[in-house]
Design an enzyme around this catalytic site. Structure first.
Site, short mmCIF file in Angstrom:
data_model
loop_
_atom_site.label_atom_id
_atom_site.label_comp_id
_atom_site.label_asym_id
_atom_site.label_seq_id
_atom_site.Cartn_x
_atom_site.Cartn_y
_atom_site.Cartn_z
N SER A 169 116.98 107.01 8.47
CA SER A 169 118.00 106.19 9.15
C SER A 169 117.78 104.72 8.88
O SER A 169 118.65 103.90 9.16
CB SER A 169 117.90 106.44 10.66
OG SER A 169 116.68 105.90 11.14
N GLY A 170 116.59 104.37 8.37
CA GLY A 170 116.27 102.96 8.22
C GLY A 170 115.53 102.45 9.46
O GLY A 170 115.10 101.31 9.51
N GLY A 171 115.37 103.30 10.48
CA GLY A 171 114.59 102.93 11.66
C GLY A 171 113.11 103.09 11.38
O GLY A 171 112.71 103.62 10.34
N VAL A 172 112.28 102.64 12.33
CA VAL A 172 110.83 102.64 12.12
C VAL A 172 110.29 104.06 11.90
O VAL A 172 109.54 104.32 10.94
CB VAL A 172 110.10 102.02 13.35
CG1 VAL A 172 108.61 101.97 13.12
CG2 VAL A 172 110.65 100.65 13.65
N ASP A 173 110.68 104.99 12.77
CA ASP A 173 110.04 106.30 12.75
C ASP A 173 110.33 107.08 11.47
O ASP A 173 109.42 107.59 10.82
CB ASP A 173 110.48 107.13 13.97
CG ASP A 173 110.23 106.40 15.27
OD1 ASP A 173 109.43 105.44 15.24
OD2 ASP A 173 110.82 106.77 16.29
N SER A 174 111.60 107.17 11.09
CA SER A 174 111.89 107.95 9.88
C SER A 174 111.34 107.23 8.65
O SER A 174 110.93 107.88 7.68
CB SER A 174 113.39 108.24 9.75
OG SER A 174 114.14 107.07 9.59
N SER A 175 111.29 105.90 8.67
CA SER A 175 110.76 105.16 7.52
C SER A 175 109.26 105.42 7.34
O SER A 175 108.79 105.63 6.22
CB SER A 175 110.98 103.65 7.69
OG SER A 175 112.35 103.38 7.71
N GLY A 209 101.12 108.89 41.32
CA GLY A 209 102.38 109.59 41.61
C GLY A 209 102.96 108.97 42.87
O GLY A 209 102.23 108.32 43.63
N GLU A 257 94.49 101.05 34.23
CA GLU A 257 95.30 100.99 33.00
C GLU A 257 96.18 99.76 32.93
O GLU A 257 96.72 99.43 31.87
CB GLU A 257 96.14 102.27 32.88
CG GLU A 257 97.32 102.40 33.84
CD GLU A 257 96.95 102.92 35.23
OE1 GLU A 257 95.77 102.80 35.61
OE2 GLU A 257 97.84 103.40 35.94
N CYS A 288 94.74 106.48 41.65
CA CYS A 288 95.71 106.30 42.74
C CYS A 288 96.02 107.65 43.42
O CYS A 288 95.13 108.23 44.02
CB CYS A 288 96.96 105.61 42.21
SG CYS A 288 97.99 104.96 43.53
N TYR A 289 97.23 108.17 43.28
CA TYR A 289 97.52 109.50 43.89
C TYR A 289 96.53 110.53 43.37
O TYR A 289 96.09 111.40 44.13
CB TYR A 289 98.95 109.93 43.54
CG TYR A 289 99.30 111.31 44.06
CD1 TYR A 289 99.66 111.50 45.38
CD2 TYR A 289 99.22 112.43 43.22
CE1 TYR A 289 99.95 112.77 45.88
CE2 TYR A 289 99.50 113.70 43.71
CZ TYR A 289 99.87 113.87 45.04
OH TYR A 289 100.15 115.12 45.52
N HIS A 303 94.62 100.74 39.77
CA HIS A 303 95.11 101.16 38.44
C HIS A 303 94.34 100.46 37.32
O HIS A 303 94.69 99.33 36.94
CB HIS A 303 96.61 100.84 38.32
CG HIS A 303 97.46 101.74 39.15
ND1 HIS A 303 97.92 102.94 38.69
CD2 HIS A 303 97.89 101.61 40.43
CE1 HIS A 303 98.63 103.53 39.65
NE2 HIS A 303 98.63 102.75 40.70
N LYS A 343 104.57 104.65 19.58
CA LYS A 343 105.27 103.71 18.70
C LYS A 343 104.33 102.68 18.06
O LYS A 343 104.43 102.39 16.87
CB LYS A 343 106.34 102.97 19.52
CG LYS A 343 107.37 102.27 18.70
CD LYS A 343 108.37 103.28 18.21
CE LYS A 343 109.59 102.69 17.61
NZ LYS A 343 110.63 103.72 17.42
#
Ligand code: XMP
Length: 512
Positions: free
Chosen positions: A224-230, A56, A172, A83-84, A170, A368
């Protein structure tokens, strides 16, 4: 047995999503929650396998800095502070956190570690990524120091008996050479995780749960043709086949041939009812004479909403409503909203007069990259799974000024050439997003022996991790040259091409 899960407790650091993704990459489910939205009792009741305190921007002594209930130290749940988060653990345990002018470290720093379970299979000396001003002069009572750097006397500490660990660096971030190993040690050796978060079992479990929930009812999904809805459509189709109706509103503002590609994919490869509504003309008539970017976004958003819901009202306003919501859409951050730059239309609220039994969001817990992995396993074409982000208002915000059929056509042709050249030269994967823009500027040129006065096309290409900031992509000149030549030769009414060399900020990715 319930699936194991790790809680990433958000104290406002910039790498919080990255921490959760790193945990999931190790096949352990992780959730992010703001520090002030979950109590110690709730953490225990939820049965988290371990908790990670994020970094943070604050100092623990700032009156406004985020703090947490010290009862977490005795909750019996393994804890890792980063870290924080590490400084906060030291502070909560009654230790000291200090600030000195020469104590800050930023960037790659040489780290020395002692023998400790967190550093199993980590060499004595390696490189870590530091980004801090404050530091912990010595480990608090009950803790021992397990790592240090030249500037930082407590680069890591632990209280083995209570399974509490802290690292000032960090793990990560990929610049920390053994970060992955350190997280692995915490997750598998300290928390006792077994790695039960796998994409194959996610698909099987979700399909079973969807069948149970949906029964013999219908499901409607706006595609919509986007990744998520497809990917959501493919998953629900696998579960219930023709009980799924996908409604695809083609507003005429997609890229060249994109509407046909979406239709072909879902009608040929998947079992479902596919409804395509071609309403480009209606959208264009609503956009006639409109030039203000926010007005255009609002009109396109409202028109989309009306067309979509009117179609649902006509046919299938019952059963379930499905959406491709993904995890980052739902993550709340404690940081407050940044001031609004432009309106993004993503989620579509259900109108009050339409009543579904429930809203189904089968991807709501996925990042994603996990959504893409599921899409590939379900057999969606690569072009769809790896599709670049595309704004909801489509080419409506890439045709600057008034949107007309002719200007959309010019932009589609230019954009298709850009895409084709990028694919052919293999440079496309280097970039996060690239597209053509029609700025609405006419310039004088000469073609053959004649004067021309035609449209200018701009090329935009960026590299970025999160689209909050972006660099303009350093596309080699010869590729840009080929793109420019082809656009001018092949697209009627264009006589000049320019390349946008603005980063974000101060620019945004889209021009409107
Ligand atoms: P900006 O232009 O805000 O874009 O820097 C950042 C990313 O968001 C995409 N974008 C949108 N996505 N609806 C969306 O779903 C929208 O209205 C919208 N506007 C911009 C943009 O393409 C880039 O990837």
């Amino acid at each position: 047995m319930n699936m194991q899960k790790i809680l990433v407790l958000d104290f406002g650091g910039q790498y919080n999503q990255l921490i959760a993704r790193r945990v999931r990459e190790q096949h352990i489910y992780a959730e992010i929650k703001p520090y002030n939205k979950i109590t110690v009792d709730e953490i225990k009741a939820e049965g988290y396998t371990g908790v990670i305190f994020t970094g943070g921007p604050n100092s623990v002594y700032d009156p406004a800095s985020p703090h947490y209930d010290p009862a977490i130290l005795d909750a019996g749940v393994p804890l890792l502070g980063i870290c924080y988060g590490c400084q906060l653990i030291a502070y909560m345990a009654g230790g000291e956190v200090a600030s000195a002018e020469n104590s800050s470290e930023y960037g790659k720093i040489e780290l020395t570690v002692d023998d400790d379970i967190l550093f199993d299979d980590v060499p004595k000396n390696s490189v870590c990524w530091m980004s801090h001003r404050d530091y912990i002069p010595s480990a608090p009572e009950g803790f021992v120091t397990t790592a240090y750097t030249a500037q930082c006397p407590t680069a890591a500490m632990c209280d083995e008996s209570r399974r509490i660990y802290g690292v000032q660096f960090h793990p990560e971030v990929t610049h920390t050479e053994y970060g992955k190993q350190i997280l692995h040690n915490f997750l598998y050796k300290v928390c006792g995780c077994v790695g039960d978060w796998q994409m194959d079992s996610f698909i099987d479990d979700t399909v079973t749960a969807l069948r149970e929930q949906i029964g013999d009812k219908g499901v409607v999904l706006g595609l919509s043709g986007g990744v998520d809805s497809s990917v959501a459509a493919a998953l629900i189709s696998k579960a219930v086949g023709k009980q799924l109706t996908c409604v695809f509103v083609d507003q005429g503002l997609m890229r060249k041939n994109e509407g046909d590609f979406v239709e072909e994919t879902f009608t040929k490869l998947f079992d479902m009812n596919f409804v395509r509504i071609n309403c480009g003309d209606e959208f264009l008539s609503k956009l006639k004479g409109v030039t203000d970017p926010e007005d255009k976004r609002r009109i396109i958003g409202t028109e989309f909403y009306n067309v979509f819901w009117n179609r649902i009202r006509e046919s299938c306003g019952s059963g379930f409503f499905a959406q491709g919501t993904i995890y980052p859409d739902r993550i709340e951050s404690g940081k407050g909203d940044a001031s609004k730059i432009k309106t993004h239309h993503n989620q579509v609220g259900v109108p009050q007069d339409i009543h579904f039994e429930d809203v189904i969001e089968p991807l709501k817990d996925l990042f994603k990259d996990e959504v893409r992995a599921v899409g590939e396993k379900l057999g969606l074409p690569r072009d769809l799974v790896w599709r670049q982000p595309f704004p909801g208002p489509g080419l409506g915000v890439r045709v600057i000024g008034e949107v007309t059929a002719e200007r959309v056509r010019i932009l589609q042709e230019a954009d298709a050439i850009l895409r084709d050249e990028m694919d052919k030269c293999g440079y496309a994967p280097e970039m996060s997003q690239f597209f053509a823009v029609l700025p609405g500027v006419k310039t004088v040129g000469v073609m053959g022996d004649s004067r021309t006065y035609s449209e200018l096309v701009a090329i935009r290409a960026v590299t970025t991790d999160d689209f909050m900031t972006a660099d303009w992509a350093k596309i080699p000149y010869d590729i840009l040259g080929r793109v420019s030549n082809r656009i001018i030769n092949e697209v009627d009414r264009v006589n000049r091409v320019v390349y946008d060399i603005t980063s974000k900020p101060p620019g945004t990715v889209e021009w409107e």
